[in-house]
Design a protein around this motif. Sequence first.
Motif, PDB file in Angstrom:
ATOM      1  N   SER A   4      39.412  46.870  39.946  1.00  0.00           N
ATOM      2  CA  SER A   4      39.795  45.531  39.512  1.00  0.00           C
ATOM      3  C   SER A   4      39.352  45.289  38.073  1.00  0.00           C
ATOM      4  CB  SER A   4      39.138  44.493  40.440  1.00  0.00           C
ATOM      5  OG  SER A   4      39.186  43.229  39.839  1.00  0.00           O
ATOM      6  N   ALA A   5      38.135  45.685  37.770  1.00  0.00           N
ATOM      7  CA  ALA A   5      37.581  45.400  36.436  1.00  0.00           C
ATOM      8  C   ALA A   5      38.266  46.233  35.354  1.00  0.00           C
ATOM      9  CB  ALA A   5      36.076  45.660  36.440  1.00  0.00           C
TER      10      ALA A   5
ATOM     11  N   GLY B 166      41.064  47.811  33.547  1.00  0.00           N
ATOM     12  CA  GLY B 166      42.514  47.634  33.533  1.00  0.00           C
ATOM     13  C   GLY B 166      42.992  47.484  32.103  1.00  0.00           C
ATOM     14  N   LEU B 167      44.062  46.733  31.956  1.00  0.00           N
ATOM     15  CA  LEU B 167      44.597  46.512  30.613  1.00  0.00           C
ATOM     16  C   LEU B 167      43.558  45.866  29.711  1.00  0.00           C
ATOM     17  CD1 LEU B 167      48.110  45.132  31.601  1.00  0.00           C
ATOM     18  CD2 LEU B 167      47.575  47.384  30.665  1.00  0.00           C
ATOM     19  N   GLY B 168      42.669  45.084  30.321  1.00  0.00           N
ATOM     20  CA  GLY B 168      41.621  44.430  29.539  1.00  0.00           C
ATOM     21  C   GLY B 168      40.802  45.438  28.742  1.00  0.00           C
ATOM     22  N   ASN B 169      40.503  46.561  29.341  1.00  0.00           N
ATOM     23  CA  ASN B 169      39.670  47.560  28.665  1.00  0.00           C
ATOM     24  C   ASN B 169      40.454  48.413  27.686  1.00  0.00           C
ATOM     25  OD1 ASN B 169      39.016  47.058  31.555  1.00  0.00           O
ATOM     26  ND2 ASN B 169      37.085  47.965  30.920  1.00  0.00           N
TER      27      ASN B 169
ATOM     28  N   TYR C 189      50.295  39.596  32.957  1.00  0.00           N
ATOM     29  CA  TYR C 189      49.705  40.928  33.092  1.00  0.00           C
ATOM     30  C   TYR C 189      50.774  41.941  33.493  1.00  0.00           C
ATOM     31  CZ  TYR C 189      45.555  43.842  34.072  1.00  0.00           C
ATOM     32  OH  TYR C 189      44.576  44.786  34.039  1.00  0.00           O
TER      33      TYR C 189
ATOM     34  N   PHE D  43      37.172  38.190  31.500  1.00  0.00           N
ATOM     35  CA  PHE D  43      38.452  38.834  31.840  1.00  0.00           C
ATOM     36  C   PHE D  43      38.218  40.281  32.267  1.00  0.00           C
ATOM     37  CE2 PHE D  43      42.393  41.068  30.829  1.00  0.00           C
ATOM     38  CZ  PHE D  43      43.371  40.212  31.311  1.00  0.00           C
ATOM     39  N   THR D  44      37.436  41.000  31.471  1.00  0.00           N
ATOM     40  CA  THR D  44      37.290  42.423  31.722  1.00  0.00           C
ATOM     41  C   THR D  44      36.497  42.700  32.999  1.00  0.00           C
ATOM     42  OG1 THR D  44      36.783  44.539  30.684  1.00  0.00           O
ATOM     43  CG2 THR D  44      35.201  42.806  30.334  1.00  0.00           C
ATOM     44  N   LEU D  45      35.578  41.791  33.348  1.00  0.00           N
ATOM     45  CA  LEU D  45      34.825  41.999  34.589  1.00  0.00           C
ATOM     46  C   LEU D  45      35.540  41.365  35.794  1.00  0.00           C
ATOM     47  CD1 LEU D  45      31.149  41.371  33.364  1.00  0.00           C
ATOM     48  CD2 LEU D  45      32.206  43.568  33.891  1.00  0.00           C
ATOM     49  N   SER D  46      36.730  40.852  35.588  1.00  0.00           N
ATOM     50  CA  SER D  46      37.490  40.161  36.652  1.00  0.00           C
ATOM     51  C   SER D  46      36.696  39.004  37.218  1.00  0.00           C
ATOM     52  CB  SER D  46      37.831  41.111  37.801  1.00  0.00           C
ATOM     53  OG  SER D  46      38.578  42.183  37.355  1.00  0.00           O
TER      54      SER D  46
ATOM     55  N   LEU E 106      37.474  33.903  38.559  1.00  0.00           N
ATOM     56  CA  LEU E 106      38.671  33.377  39.225  1.00  0.00           C
ATOM     57  C   LEU E 106      38.734  33.716  40.707  1.00  0.00           C
ATOM     58  CD1 LEU E 106      40.884  35.738  39.761  1.00  0.00           C
ATOM     59  CD2 LEU E 106      41.595  35.272  37.443  1.00  0.00           C
TER      60      LEU E 106
ATOM     61  N   ALA F 179      38.578  36.766  42.068  1.00  0.00           N
ATOM     62  CA  ALA F 179      39.028  38.114  42.428  1.00  0.00           C
ATOM     63  C   ALA F 179      37.865  38.919  42.983  1.00  0.00           C
ATOM     64  CB  ALA F 179      39.622  38.812  41.208  1.00  0.00           C
TER      65      ALA F 179
ATOM     66  N   SER G 177      44.112  46.425  39.007  1.00  0.00           N
ATOM     67  CA  SER G 177      43.594  45.121  38.575  1.00  0.00           C
ATOM     68  C   SER G 177      44.528  44.007  39.033  1.00  0.00           C
ATOM     69  CB  SER G 177      43.488  45.063  37.051  1.00  0.00           C
ATOM     70  OG  SER G 177      42.615  46.047  36.598  1.00  0.00           O
TER      71      SER G 177
ATOM     72  N   SER H 220      44.083  42.767  42.462  1.00  0.00           N
ATOM     73  CA  SER H 220      42.972  41.842  42.687  1.00  0.00           C
ATOM     74  C   SER H 220      43.262  40.453  42.132  1.00  0.00           C
ATOM     75  CB  SER H 220      41.682  42.400  42.091  1.00  0.00           C
ATOM     76  OG  SER H 220      41.717  42.325  40.681  1.00  0.00           O
ATOM     77  N   LEU H 221      44.211  40.373  41.196  1.00  0.00           N
ATOM     78  CA  LEU H 221      44.594  39.042  40.700  1.00  0.00           C
ATOM     79  C   LEU H 221      45.333  38.270  41.779  1.00  0.00           C
ATOM     80  CD1 LEU H 221      45.869  39.997  37.139  1.00  0.00           C
ATOM     81  CD2 LEU H 221      44.091  38.315  37.616  1.00  0.00           C
TER      82      LEU H 221
HETATM   83  N1  PFF Z   1      39.705  42.926  34.675  1.00  0.00           N
HETATM   84  C1  PFF Z   1      41.100  43.197  34.478  1.00  0.00           C
HETATM   85  C2  PFF Z   1      41.276  43.955  33.191  1.00  0.00           C
HETATM   86  O1  PFF Z   1      40.308  44.127  32.442  1.00  0.00           O
HETATM   87  O2  PFF Z   1      42.384  44.355  32.912  1.00  0.00           O
HETATM   88  C3  PFF Z   1      41.949  41.961  34.472  1.00  0.00           C
HETATM   89  C4  PFF Z   1      41.589  40.977  35.543  1.00  0.00           C
HETATM   90  C5  PFF Z   1      41.697  41.336  36.877  1.00  0.00           C
HETATM   91  C6  PFF Z   1      41.120  39.742  35.189  1.00  0.00           C
HETATM   92  C7  PFF Z   1      41.332  40.450  37.856  1.00  0.00           C
HETATM   93  C8  PFF Z   1      40.726  38.854  36.146  1.00  0.00           C
HETATM   94  C9  PFF Z   1      40.826  39.222  37.474  1.00  0.00           C
HETATM   95  F1  PFF Z   1      40.459  38.382  38.378  1.00  0.00           F
END
Ligand code: PFF
Length: 450
Positions: A24-25, A27-30, A111, A232-235, A238, A240, A326, A329-330
């Motif tokens: 989940s963590a 993903g595109l964020g990283n 996303y 965002f990067t640690l999800s 929200l 998740a 990821s 998990s959203l």
């Molecule tokens: N953490 C994911 C990423 O870094 O791409 C994006 C994400 C997933 C954000 C789930 C929030 C979330 F609840």
Amino acid sequence: MSSNASMHGLWQSRWLFILAATGSAVGLGNIWKFPYITGENGGGAFVLVYLLCISIIGIPVMIAEVSLGRMGRQSPINTMKALAQKAGASPLWSSIGWMGAIAGFLILSFYSVIAGWALSYTLDMASGNFVNISAENSGKIFGDLLANPTQLTIWHTAFMILTLGVVARGVNAGLEKAIKVLMPVLFILLFILFGYALSSSGFGQGFSFMFDFDFSKLTTESIMVALGHAFFTLSLGLGAIMAYGAYMPADTSIAKTIIIVAFLDTAVAIMAGLAIFPIVFANGLEPSAGPGLLFQTLPIAFGQMSGGVIFGTMFFVLVSFAAWSSAISLAEPIVAWFVEKFKMSRTLAAVIIGFSAWLLGLATVFSFNIWSDVKMFDKTVFDLLDFLTTNIMLPLGGLLIAIFVGWKMSETKMMNEVGIDYPILFKLWRFTLRFLAPIAIIAVLVNGLI
Ligand code: PFF
């Protein structure tokens, strides 16, 4: 300690929870977002603030969020409702779950569009379109993709179907199986790319860009972006990771597990940055190129590498997979709530949520082409959705979680739940939730918004 049951299933082991949470963590964020916002916000000083946000605010709040999930064992909305009631607190605390479910839905909508770019690049890579490509042509291919709403919609649709397909199958059948294989391979490939960047002529410059701290480049807005991105990067913020916590076996130490997840997540982001910036500098590109950075730079590297077609294809497959795990998990918090609330099947819930998020995603698709001039507060629809969710809703969710756990939950209960072995560390964690994190988040939000 929490019970050992959830109607949605349980992760079969601690290792699987680590994989799922990392899935989940990471993903595109990283891989996509961290490098380009680092580029836009001036490099090293931004990276430092981001790392501080992860360690001082992100990790403590993440431990809190997962603990809430495991104590509640339901969707975040119902978990918050039940825990607030038990703690004698106002039912309004369930707004943490509500706001999170909405934020997750909004993020999922855009996303999926970006993940669609990765799918499209997988095909381009495999067809050999990037062999020996120049920086200019690489930019052009990216520009052409964004200018084509039909293409973007096709890939967005494909990604949304993949995502909700897994969500529909549930925790054990769907999520675990996919993640087990994908995460380890992603790490290996990032190492290979990092090795390539190490040997490139731009490595020194790329490295300095990421780690030389020039504080004059830091603005209040970049601090806000760094904090938002830490969430965002640690999800985080929200629900998740709260939803995933709900499926965590009762005898696992949450604190230790979360530290591993946060470490892996940070490692991937840093590695992605170290793979991308040397290529940016070696090819005279702009680090502040924005959302296209990953897609314009890495194909150049793969184009020059021997075996680049294979490695490049693998890389974009893995980016797509990282995005996939990821995105799942959203959707999870809101799908789980639909199942609980309306007693509907997971499949139906997934179809309803998936279709609605897909529809909203079209606004993001168009914001790159036919609606690129439609702006509010000087932001396109995509920019606005991203800003609203990442920089405002997630930190706000994190703030409320910190306050709820720090002030409303009993100390003994939390001590039994989180698995922090040393009393002094536990006290420090609680102090952070009660004071440090709320004050820092409020200060950053207020400063950033004014
Ligand atoms: N953490 C994911 C990423 O870094 O791409 C994006 C994400 C997933 C954000 C789930 C929030 C979330 F609840």
